[in-house]
Every structure is written in structure tokens, then in C-alpha cells.
Design an enzyme around this catalytic site. Sequence first.
Site: not given
Length: 220
Positions: A43, A69-72
Site C-alpha cells: 500500500r 484512497i479508501s480506508q483499508p
Amino acid sequence: MAFERDRQQMIADIESGIAVTRMMTGRDHFNPRVMDAMRQVPREDFVPADMRHAAFRDGALPVGHGQTISQPYIVALMTDLLDLTKDSVVLEIGTGTGYQAAILSQLVRQVYTIEKIPELAEAAQRRLGAMGYGNVEARCSDGYLGWPEKAPFDGIVVTAAAADVPPALLDQLGPGGRMVIPIGLPYMHQELILITRDRQGETERSSILGVAFVPLVKGA
Ligand code: SAH
């Protein structure tokens, strides 16, 4: 390995997220293949250089051009909800950094991904190529229209929020296919929606949980 502790923390955060939301998602664990992909894809290499230290944070992260970028946990959830197999062909709308596309590429035969901001599309294309994600094809266009030449898709994941499900995407979802899409207005309540299409072509929608995404913007 650099960031190894951060990576382990990210996996632990995803596992807590799964536990907290299991009543809403109906899933008390995610597919081990999805969790392996979350472990393996670096990431830190998808976020801007000055954000690497924060790459594994349990939240969304700005990546330029007003995008995030979205939260994992959300990346893992959306991926898991698609129930992908090694033979699946999947379409992503909103390439952004290419991170979600890289996760998908580990799980399926072919990923197609569409981004409307040319600078992001080019950077993601270059990055995915350089990192060796060979089964991802990316293009710069309006995701509202999908990618009809490559349809039907077994999975469609939209990583920006739309007011309604874009009709072209619904058309391009194959029998037995699954679509995950945040629906709602910008900066208002949005719901992550799962749409499934059965073998007879009938679709069914269910609402999974409340989310916050950048808007899907019409027109390329
Ligand atoms: N999946 C990305 C994060 C996506 S953020 C990742 O893993 O990094 C949402 C992205 O959707 C943004 O990059 C935004 O530019 C893009 N987007 C918004 N409207 C779009 C549209 N109509 N077609 C294609 N991409 C769009």
C-alpha cells in the site's frame, strides 16, 4: 521488511472492522484470499511519497486532485463482497492510485479499471505496469458508461459515490455477477449497496453499511 509492523497493524485494524460490522455485513470473516491480497500488495507504494508514513492508517488518505484512497477495511470489504474467483473478470470505476485494482488483480483473471482524471489515470497505469500487475487494463474515460467492449463482468466495484446506479453498469453486470457501489449525495449520507444478478438476469439490492466516498462525477 520496511513497514512490516504497519502492515500487521493494518491487518489487525481490518479484522477489528470485520468484527464491529459483522451484524451489518453478514460476514464474520473475509475470504483468506482477500486477506492475503491485503497483506501482499504494498500500500505504501500507491500513496504520494510524502504520505508513505501514513499509508497504513485506519482511514482514507488524500492522494491529490481532491481524491482519496479508501480506508483499508473498506477496500477489503468491497473486494470480499464481490465473491470473486480465479476466473472472474472484474471492472473497477475510479482507478485513483491503482491500489484497489492491484488488490483485485491478485484474485481474478482480468481487471479492467476506468479513471476520469487523466493525471491519475496515467500515473496509476504507469505504476501498475512497473509493479508487474500484468492482468490490469486501465483507461481514462467516464466510468458512468462502463466498458461495454469488455462486458459482461462477474464483478463491478465503484469506488466513488453516485446518486443512483449508473444504468450502463447494471447492463454490463453478467448473470451471477455482483456489483458493489456507494450510493448517496456528496458529503451526505451514503450507503454501500450490493447488487446481485441471478442466472435468470433478475437483480436484487441490499444495503450493507453507511460510508463516505468522494463523488462519482458525470462526464469525462
Ligand atoms: N480506487 C481508488 C480510489 C478511488 S477515489 C484507489 O484504490 O486508489 C475515486 C476515484 O474515482 C477518483 O480518482 C476520481 O477521479 C474517480 N472518478 C470520479 N468520477 C469518475 C467517473 N465518472 N469515471 C471514472 N472515474 C471517476
